[in-house]
Scaffold this active site. Structure first.
Site, PDB file in Angstrom:
ATOM      1  N   ASN A   9       2.591  36.697-107.112  1.00  0.00           N
ATOM      2  CA  ASN A   9       1.373  37.071-106.396  1.00  0.00           C
ATOM      3  C   ASN A   9       0.143  36.477-107.097  1.00  0.00           C
ATOM      4  O   ASN A   9      -0.254  36.919-108.168  1.00  0.00           O
ATOM      5  CB  ASN A   9       1.289  38.611-106.356  1.00  0.00           C
ATOM      6  CG  ASN A   9       0.077  39.108-105.583  1.00  0.00           C
ATOM      7  OD1 ASN A   9      -0.969  38.488-105.612  1.00  0.00           O
ATOM      8  ND2 ASN A   9       0.240  40.232-104.911  1.00  0.00           N
ATOM      9  N   LYS A  12      -2.823  38.907-108.144  1.00  0.00           N
ATOM     10  CA  LYS A  12      -2.592  39.691-109.354  1.00  0.00           C
ATOM     11  C   LYS A  12      -2.887  38.831-110.568  1.00  0.00           C
ATOM     12  O   LYS A  12      -3.540  39.252-111.517  1.00  0.00           O
ATOM     13  CB  LYS A  12      -1.100  40.083-109.460  1.00  0.00           C
ATOM     14  CG  LYS A  12      -0.675  41.247-108.645  1.00  0.00           C
ATOM     15  CD  LYS A  12       0.779  41.548-109.024  1.00  0.00           C
ATOM     16  CE  LYS A  12       1.381  42.597-108.144  1.00  0.00           C
ATOM     17  NZ  LYS A  12       2.792  42.850-108.468  1.00  0.00           N
ATOM     18  N   ASP A  69       4.233  46.063-111.324  1.00  0.00           N
ATOM     19  CA  ASP A  69       4.652  46.553-110.014  1.00  0.00           C
ATOM     20  C   ASP A  69       3.607  47.570-109.594  1.00  0.00           C
ATOM     21  O   ASP A  69       3.286  48.498-110.332  1.00  0.00           O
ATOM     22  CB  ASP A  69       6.041  47.183-110.033  1.00  0.00           C
ATOM     23  CG  ASP A  69       6.592  47.255-108.605  1.00  0.00           C
ATOM     24  OD1 ASP A  69       6.903  46.189-108.040  1.00  0.00           O
ATOM     25  OD2 ASP A  69       6.652  48.361-108.026  1.00  0.00           O
ATOM     26  N   GLY A 153      -5.170  42.417-100.561  1.00  0.00           N
ATOM     27  CA  GLY A 153      -4.308  43.480-100.033  1.00  0.00           C
ATOM     28  C   GLY A 153      -5.063  44.623 -99.378  1.00  0.00           C
ATOM     29  O   GLY A 153      -5.819  44.444 -98.417  1.00  0.00           O
ATOM     30  N   ASP A 155      -7.457  46.463-100.627  1.00  0.00           N
ATOM     31  CA  ASP A 155      -8.790  46.755-101.182  1.00  0.00           C
ATOM     32  C   ASP A 155      -9.847  47.098-100.115  1.00  0.00           C
ATOM     33  O   ASP A 155     -10.655  47.992-100.344  1.00  0.00           O
ATOM     34  CB  ASP A 155      -9.287  45.576-102.043  1.00  0.00           C
ATOM     35  CG  ASP A 155      -8.692  45.585-103.448  1.00  0.00           C
ATOM     36  OD1 ASP A 155      -8.566  46.680-104.024  1.00  0.00           O
ATOM     37  OD2 ASP A 155      -8.357  44.506-103.962  1.00  0.00           O
ATOM     38  N   LYS A 175     -14.174  45.722-110.674  1.00  0.00           N
ATOM     39  CA  LYS A 175     -12.873  46.280-110.300  1.00  0.00           C
ATOM     40  C   LYS A 175     -11.973  46.390-111.527  1.00  0.00           C
ATOM     41  O   LYS A 175     -11.356  47.429-111.764  1.00  0.00           O
ATOM     42  CB  LYS A 175     -12.206  45.418-109.206  1.00  0.00           C
ATOM     43  CG  LYS A 175     -10.861  45.990-108.779  1.00  0.00           C
ATOM     44  CD  LYS A 175     -10.159  45.166-107.711  1.00  0.00           C
ATOM     45  CE  LYS A 175      -8.720  45.631-107.548  1.00  0.00           C
ATOM     46  NZ  LYS A 175      -7.902  44.732-106.741  1.00  0.00           N
ATOM     47  N   HIS A 180      -6.401  50.391-111.589  1.00  0.00           N
ATOM     48  CA  HIS A 180      -5.045  50.646-112.071  1.00  0.00           C
ATOM     49  C   HIS A 180      -4.555  49.486-112.953  1.00  0.00           C
ATOM     50  O   HIS A 180      -4.038  49.683-114.035  1.00  0.00           O
ATOM     51  CB  HIS A 180      -4.132  50.851-110.861  1.00  0.00           C
ATOM     52  CG  HIS A 180      -4.226  49.777-109.800  1.00  0.00           C
ATOM     53  ND1 HIS A 180      -5.430  49.251-109.378  1.00  0.00           N
ATOM     54  CD2 HIS A 180      -3.272  49.103-109.102  1.00  0.00           C
ATOM     55  CE1 HIS A 180      -5.207  48.321-108.465  1.00  0.00           C
ATOM     56  NE2 HIS A 180      -3.905  48.206-108.278  1.00  0.00           N
ATOM     57  N   ARG A 181      -4.770  48.244-112.493  1.00  0.00           N
ATOM     58  CA  ARG A 181      -4.272  47.059-113.215  1.00  0.00           C
ATOM     59  C   ARG A 181      -5.047  46.856-114.523  1.00  0.00           C
ATOM     60  O   ARG A 181      -4.461  46.580-115.555  1.00  0.00           O
ATOM     61  CB  ARG A 181      -4.393  45.825-112.302  1.00  0.00           C
ATOM     62  CG  ARG A 181      -3.846  44.537-112.882  1.00  0.00           C
ATOM     63  CD  ARG A 181      -3.602  43.492-111.818  1.00  0.00           C
ATOM     64  NE  ARG A 181      -2.621  43.952-110.850  1.00  0.00           N
ATOM     65  CZ  ARG A 181      -2.908  44.384-109.620  1.00  0.00           C
ATOM     66  NH1 ARG A 181      -4.146  44.368-109.165  1.00  0.00           N
ATOM     67  NH2 ARG A 181      -1.962  44.830-108.829  1.00  0.00           N
TER      68      ARG A 181
HETATM   69  P1  ITT Z   1       5.241  40.348-107.426  1.00  0.00           P
HETATM   70  O1  ITT Z   1       6.328  41.371-107.227  1.00  0.00           O
HETATM   71  O2  ITT Z   1       5.727  38.948-107.359  1.00  0.00           O
HETATM   72  O3  ITT Z   1       4.412  40.631-108.654  1.00  0.00           O
HETATM   73  P2  ITT Z   1       4.125  41.520-105.011  1.00  0.00           P
HETATM   74  O4  ITT Z   1       2.836  41.334-104.266  1.00  0.00           O
HETATM   75  O5  ITT Z   1       5.402  41.516-104.227  1.00  0.00           O
HETATM   76  O6  ITT Z   1       4.178  40.445-106.198  1.00  0.00           O
HETATM   77  P3  ITT Z   1       4.444  44.332-105.693  1.00  0.00           P
HETATM   78  O7  ITT Z   1       5.856  44.451-105.239  1.00  0.00           O
HETATM   79  O8  ITT Z   1       4.058  44.973-107.004  1.00  0.00           O
HETATM   80  O9  ITT Z   1       3.997  42.836-105.861  1.00  0.00           O
HETATM   81  O10 ITT Z   1       3.491  44.880-104.540  1.00  0.00           O
HETATM   82  C1  ITT Z   1       2.150  45.063-104.781  1.00  0.00           C
HETATM   83  C2  ITT Z   1       1.408  45.241-103.474  1.00  0.00           C
HETATM   84  O11 ITT Z   1       0.572  46.416-103.574  1.00  0.00           O
HETATM   85  C3  ITT Z   1       0.473  44.088-103.211  1.00  0.00           C
HETATM   86  O12 ITT Z   1       1.111  43.056-102.507  1.00  0.00           O
HETATM   87  C4  ITT Z   1      -0.656  44.768-102.439  1.00  0.00           C
HETATM   88  O13 ITT Z   1      -0.284  44.942-101.104  1.00  0.00           O
HETATM   89  C5  ITT Z   1      -0.714  46.152-103.068  1.00  0.00           C
HETATM   90  N1  ITT Z   1      -1.668  46.166-104.197  1.00  0.00           N
HETATM   91  C6  ITT Z   1      -1.373  46.278-105.523  1.00  0.00           C
HETATM   92  N2  ITT Z   1      -2.482  46.212-106.269  1.00  0.00           N
HETATM   93  C7  ITT Z   1      -3.505  46.053-105.421  1.00  0.00           C
HETATM   94  C8  ITT Z   1      -4.892  45.894-105.594  1.00  0.00           C
HETATM   95  O14 ITT Z   1      -5.446  45.860-106.782  1.00  0.00           O
HETATM   96  N3  ITT Z   1      -5.646  45.752-104.499  1.00  0.00           N
HETATM   97  C9  ITT Z   1      -5.101  45.756-103.264  1.00  0.00           C
HETATM   98  N4  ITT Z   1      -3.798  45.875-103.012  1.00  0.00           N
HETATM   99  C10 ITT Z   1      -2.997  46.027-104.072  1.00  0.00           C
END
Ligand code: ITT
Length: 201
Positions: A9, A12, A69, A153, A155, A175, A180-181
């Site tokens: 992603n 991220k 995650d 996502g 946000d 942010k 959380h991150r």
């Molecule tokens: P990886 O597993 O490859 O890291 P992914 O996008 O599939 O990428 P996740 O399974 O952890 O990752 O899903 C995270 C999802 O949660 C992400 O795609 C967003 O939809 C949401 N999300 C997480 N953090 C967010 C943030 O800071 N702002 C907005 N949406 C977020």
């Protein structure tokens, strides 16, 4: 110090690089390091999935690997989309559609019933099997409309009542300071420092 980040992603990754930029940690992606395998996120919690991702890549590459995650937990939807946040309504469905669906499902619920949080579980796995973990949340409510163009996502629907804006209206720095991150990564940095001090003792 170099750390491989087990994520596909790019959003991220942008946030993570920003958070660690003055720490002397070089963050490289699993793809840059040549990892092309599949990772099946079969866990039933954020942390289980974070550990699955980091363990898989650390084992394949033999390098210190970190993973994130994360997801959005909406109380009025029984915790949905939760650990399925990326796949919810289909992996290729746009966030315009996903965000509208959440707003629609909450209807005219009052602010008190719109509580939600972003959760981030972070894992760091060493090639010798040592594991460090950190999990943090970012509290807010689901807004009544999409607002803001920053972030990614969910946000634009994550409303922060005390600031009067969504997390998509915060700058990246703002942010990261409260998210959380950002919090999970700062906790992880602390754990990594303790680990390094133990190694050098
Ligand atoms: P990886 O597993 O490859 O890291 P992914 O996008 O599939 O990428 P996740 O399974 O952890 O990752 O899903 C995270 C999802 O949660 C992400 O795609 C967003 O939809 C949401 N999300 C997480 N953090 C967010 C943030 O800071 N702002 C907005 N949406 C977020």
């Amino acid at each position: 110090m170099k750390i491989v980040f087990a994520t596909g992603n790019p959003d991220k990754l942008t946030e993570i690089r920003e958070i660690v930029k003055d720490l002397g940690i070089e963050v490289v992606t699993m793809k840059e390091e040549g990892f092309t395998g599949e990772i099946n996120e079969t866990g039933s919690t954020f942390m289980e999935n974070a550990l699955i991702k980091a363990r898989t890549v650390a084992k394949a590459l033999g390098e210190v690997t970190m993973s994130d995650d994360s997801g959005l937990v909406v109380d009025a939807l029984g915790g949905e989309p939760g650990i399925y946040s990326a796949r919810w309504m289909g992996e290729h469905t746009s966030y315009r559609i996903k965000n509208k669906a959440i707003i629609d499902r909450l209807g005219d619920l009052s602010a008190e019933k719109r509580t939600a949080r972003f959760v981030c579980a972070m894992a760091c796995v060493f090639p010798d099997g040592r594991e460090l973990t950190a999990e943090e949340a970012f509290e807010g409510i689901i807004g009544w409309e999409e607002r803001g163009r920053n972030g990614f996502g969910y946000d634009p629907i994550f409303y922060l009542p005390e600031r009067g804006c969504t997390s998509a209206e915060l700058s990246r720095e703002e942010k990261n300071a409260v998210s959380h991150r950002g919090k999970a990564l700062r906790k992880m940095r602390q754990l990594l420092e303790e680990e390094m001090n133990r190694e050098n003792a």
